[in-house]
Design a protein around this motif. Sequence first.
Motif, short mmCIF file in Angstrom:
data_model
loop_
_atom_site.label_atom_id
_atom_site.label_comp_id
_atom_site.label_asym_id
_atom_site.label_seq_id
_atom_site.Cartn_x
_atom_site.Cartn_y
_atom_site.Cartn_z
N THR A 149 14.16 -79.31 -23.88
CA THR A 149 15.07 -78.59 -24.76
C THR A 149 16.48 -78.69 -24.17
O THR A 149 16.65 -79.06 -23.00
N HIS A 150 17.46 -78.31 -24.95
CA HIS A 150 18.83 -78.33 -24.45
C HIS A 150 18.96 -77.44 -23.21
O HIS A 150 19.56 -77.84 -22.20
N ASP A 151 18.37 -76.25 -23.25
CA ASP A 151 18.48 -75.32 -22.11
C ASP A 151 17.79 -75.87 -20.86
O ASP A 151 18.32 -75.75 -19.75
N GLU A 152 16.62 -76.49 -21.01
CA GLU A 152 15.94 -77.10 -19.87
C GLU A 152 16.77 -78.24 -19.29
O GLU A 152 16.86 -78.40 -18.07
N LYS B 17 19.74 -76.90 -17.29
CA LYS B 17 19.27 -76.37 -16.01
C LYS B 17 19.01 -77.50 -15.01
O LYS B 17 19.36 -77.40 -13.83
N ASN C 110 26.45 -79.29 -19.44
CA ASN C 110 26.52 -78.14 -20.35
C ASN C 110 27.21 -78.46 -21.67
O ASN C 110 27.50 -77.56 -22.45
#
Length: 142
Positions: free
Chosen positions: A108-111, A114, A119
């Motif tokens: 996912t974008h968030d994974e 991280k 960003n």
Amino acid sequence: VIGIDPGKDTGIAFFRHRELCVIETFNVLSAIKVIEKFDSDDIVIMEDSRLQSTNFRDRGANNKPVTFSIGRKVGRVDQICALYEEVCLDKGIKLILLSPKEKGGKLTHDEFVKKTKWNKSSNQHERDAAMLAYPFRNGVRL
């Protein structure tokens, strides 16, 4: 180190000095023009669907039109892989081919943020390209 996720929409990711610096999506002809600008000092890590066999019956649930559609799409990606490989070899570019399974799952974008600290916005093709090159960002597979 450059990662390529081939397809109708091809993701290309560039790592310089171990940092992800560019990710972008191109159509096939534009991707070829980008690849032609690489040189023999570059290392390209590309996902290659030809390295993984597929059982279409599992996905198509014995539905012939679905099975044929999946087969056509995989065949199209196989041909794009062959084309990109040919361009790299013709230019003397170091090329490492990985099966979709070797690349690992989708992030996912968030994974992705991280893991890579990237960003800015990204799509799945760009994230896949970056994750192909990520283990090689230090010059060797980590």
